[in-house]
Scaffold this motif. Structure first.
Motif, PDB file in Angstrom:
ATOM      1  N   ASP A  15       0.718  -1.385   0.043  1.00 11.90           N
ATOM      2  CA  ASP A  15       0.055  -0.087  -0.180  1.00 11.90           C
ATOM      3  C   ASP A  15       1.026   1.257  -0.088  1.00 11.90           C
ATOM      4  N   PRO A  16       0.687   2.177  -1.025  1.00  9.40           N
ATOM      5  CA  PRO A  16       1.570   3.375  -1.135  1.00  9.40           C
ATOM      6  C   PRO A  16       1.521   4.085   0.207  1.00  9.40           C
ATOM      7  N   VAL A  17       0.330   4.360   0.801  1.00  6.95           N
ATOM      8  CA  VAL A  17       0.199   4.949   1.996  1.00  6.95           C
ATOM      9  C   VAL A  17       0.900   4.678   2.894  1.00  6.95           C
ATOM     10  N   GLU A  18       0.651   3.428   3.153  1.00  4.91           N
ATOM     11  CA  GLU A  18       1.497   2.655   4.378  1.00  4.91           C
ATOM     12  C   GLU A  18       3.060   2.784   4.126  1.00  4.91           C
ATOM     13  N   ARG A  19       3.443   2.606   2.939  1.00  2.00           N
ATOM     14  CA  ARG A  19       4.779   2.815   2.752  1.00  2.00           C
ATOM     15  C   ARG A  19       5.322   4.460   3.002  1.00  2.00           C
ATOM     16  N   LEU A  20       4.520   5.099   2.596  1.00  2.00           N
ATOM     17  CA  LEU A  20       4.974   6.452   2.743  1.00  2.00           C
ATOM     18  C   LEU A  20       4.950   6.918   4.326  1.00  2.00           C
ATOM     19  N   ARG A  21       4.030   6.370   5.198  1.00  2.00           N
ATOM     20  CA  ARG A  21       4.037   6.528   6.569  1.00  2.00           C
ATOM     21  C   ARG A  21       5.189   5.857   7.165  1.00  2.00           C
ATOM     22  N   ASP A  22       5.399   4.858   6.901  1.00  2.00           N
ATOM     23  CA  ASP A  22       6.551   4.276   7.395  1.00  2.00           C
ATOM     24  C   ASP A  22       7.999   4.855   6.932  1.00  2.00           C
ATOM     25  N   ALA A  23       8.001   5.045   6.011  1.00  2.00           N
ATOM     26  CA  ALA A  23       9.026   5.988   5.325  1.00  2.00           C
ATOM     27  C   ALA A  23       9.047   6.967   6.301  1.00  2.00           C
ATOM     28  N   TYR A  24       8.209   7.967   6.384  1.00  2.00           N
ATOM     29  CA  TYR A  24       8.389   9.220   7.010  1.00  2.00           C
ATOM     30  C   TYR A  24       8.482   8.908   8.553  1.00  2.00           C
ATOM     31  N   ALA A  25       8.048   7.916   9.155  1.00  2.00           N
ATOM     32  CA  ALA A  25       8.294   7.704  10.549  1.00  2.00           C
ATOM     33  C   ALA A  25       9.506   7.230  10.689  1.00  2.00           C
ATOM     34  N   ASP A  26      10.272   6.551  10.065  1.00  2.00           N
ATOM     35  CA  ASP A  26      11.818   6.103   9.838  1.00  2.00           C
ATOM     36  C   ASP A  26      12.787   6.931   9.610  1.00  2.00           C
ATOM     37  N   THR A  27      12.299   8.004   9.033  1.00  2.00           N
ATOM     38  CA  THR A  27      13.346   9.198   8.736  1.00  2.00           C
ATOM     39  C   THR A  27      13.103  10.547   9.331  1.00  2.00           C
ATOM     40  N   VAL A  28      12.098  11.417   8.859  1.00  2.00           N
ATOM     41  CA  VAL A  28      11.939  12.656   9.521  1.00  2.00           C
ATOM     42  C   VAL A  28      11.521  12.523  10.938  1.00  2.00           C
ATOM     43  N   LEU A  29      10.980  11.612  11.191  1.00  2.00           N
ATOM     44  CA  LEU A  29      10.342  11.558  12.587  1.00  2.00           C
ATOM     45  C   LEU A  29      11.512  10.919  13.506  1.00  2.00           C
ATOM     46  N   ALA A  30      12.369  10.280  13.002  1.00  2.00           N
ATOM     47  CA  ALA A  30      13.353   9.446  13.761  1.00  2.00           C
ATOM     48  C   ALA A  30      14.507  10.365  14.251  1.00  2.00           C
ATOM     49  N   VAL A  31      14.576  11.437  14.023  1.00  2.00           N
ATOM     50  CA  VAL A  31      15.859  12.493  14.335  1.00  2.00           C
ATOM     51  C   VAL A  31      15.840  12.388  15.914  1.00  2.00           C
ATOM     52  N   ASP A  32      16.932  12.350  16.608  1.00  2.00           N
ATOM     53  CA  ASP A  32      17.061  12.388  17.911  1.00  2.00           C
ATOM     54  C   ASP A  32      16.421  13.289  18.460  1.00  2.00           C
ATOM     55  N   HIS A  33      16.369  14.520  18.173  1.00  2.00           N
ATOM     56  CA  HIS A  33      15.641  15.677  18.985  1.00  2.00           C
ATOM     57  C   HIS A  33      14.195  15.901  18.560  1.00  2.00           C
ATOM     58  N   TYR A  34      13.443  15.008  17.898  1.00  2.00           N
ATOM     59  CA  TYR A  34      12.311  15.353  17.366  1.00  2.00           C
ATOM     60  C   TYR A  34      11.066  15.245  18.262  1.00  2.00           C
ATOM     61  N   GLU A  35      11.146  14.477  19.300  1.00  2.00           N
ATOM     62  CA  GLU A  35      10.226  14.695  20.604  1.00  2.00           C
ATOM     63  C   GLU A  35      10.372  15.856  21.561  1.00  2.00           C
ATOM     64  N   SER A  36      11.543  16.330  21.774  1.00  2.00           N
ATOM     65  CA  SER A  36      11.958  17.454  22.578  1.00  2.00           C
ATOM     66  C   SER A  36      11.558  18.756  21.845  1.00  2.00           C
TER      67      SER A  36
END
Length: 240
Positions: free
Chosen positions: A75-96
């Protein structure tokens, strides 16, 4: 021979005084170092997301009726979500720093038009035109991080140069009273440093108007212009 208590007190006072003068510049350098680290991580994350985005094939089927979606590993949407979570949202300072949901961050990063595409229950079809425009939006986000980081590195260089120049003037003094023989040179040196920084502030930093850049970069400080603040502290504390 050990120093006397009076000498120790004088040296402590001079050390504390110099630290007070240089504190805005030192703080600015710390802020800029953190910003550079975060921008580098974010740019890397966006570039990795862009690479994975380009590898996701657009959906061939038209949008399905409103309701539950049938998702699969391809599913393209699922792949896009996974890709975004694994990259942009995975930076060390994202939550803070951000602490936003995936959909919220997509809306801020690329624009609200793309937020629905990343919703887990979306009915938006990942069409070829949509993929093309999302690629362009991601490329723009990368460029914006790169431009801001160039401005940060220029500001770091300016801070280091001004710190060195001001440190040299401070080191020439052994008290807060400027000797008569040194006063003209002192005033010229301080004036030249002030003029140089003001010229920088009236220019632009790559794509950014300098006042806006400083207001953004030092928004958590009590000052906006670290070098001018250091110079003001210096001039107010010496008898010249």
């Amino acid at each position: 021979m050990s120093t006397t208590p009076a000498q120790d007190g004088t040296q402590w006072f001079l050390h504390t005084w110099r630290d007070h003068i240089l504190e805005p510049i030192e703080t600015a350098l710390s802020v800029l170092d953190v910003e550079h680290t975060e921008l580098t991580a974010e740019q890397d994350g966006l570039e990795e997301f862009l690479e994975r985005l380009r590898a996701v094939d657009p959906a061939e089927q038209p949008s399905s009726p409103v309701g539950a979606r049938q998702q699969s590993a391809s599913d393209p949407v699922e792949r896009l979500r996974d890709a975004y979570a694994d990259t942009v949202l995975a930076v060390d300072h994202y939550e803070s720093v951000y602490d936003e949901s995936l959909v919220e961050n997509v809306a801020i990063e690329f624009g609200p038009d793309y937020a629905a595409l990343f919703h887990p229950e979306t009915n938006v079809r990942f069409s070829p035109p949509l993929k093309q425009s999302l690629v362009a939006a991601a490329e723009q986000a990368v460029d914006e991080r790169a431009a801001l980081d160039r401005a940060v590195r220029l500001e770091q260089e300016a801070m280091r140069e001004h710190r060195s120049s001001l440190q040299g003037i401070l080191d020439a003094l052994d008290s807060t009273v400027v000797p008569e023989w040194y006063r003209e040179t002192f005033r010229n040196d301080v004036g030249a440093l002030l003029e140089d920084r003001q010229e920088q502030l009236h220019s632009s930093v790559h794509r950014f108007e300098t006042h806006e850049f400083c207001a953004y970069m030092y928004e958590e400080q009590l000052w906006t212009y670290p070098v001018l603040t250091s110079l003001a502290r210096f001039q107010e504390s010496v008898d010249s």
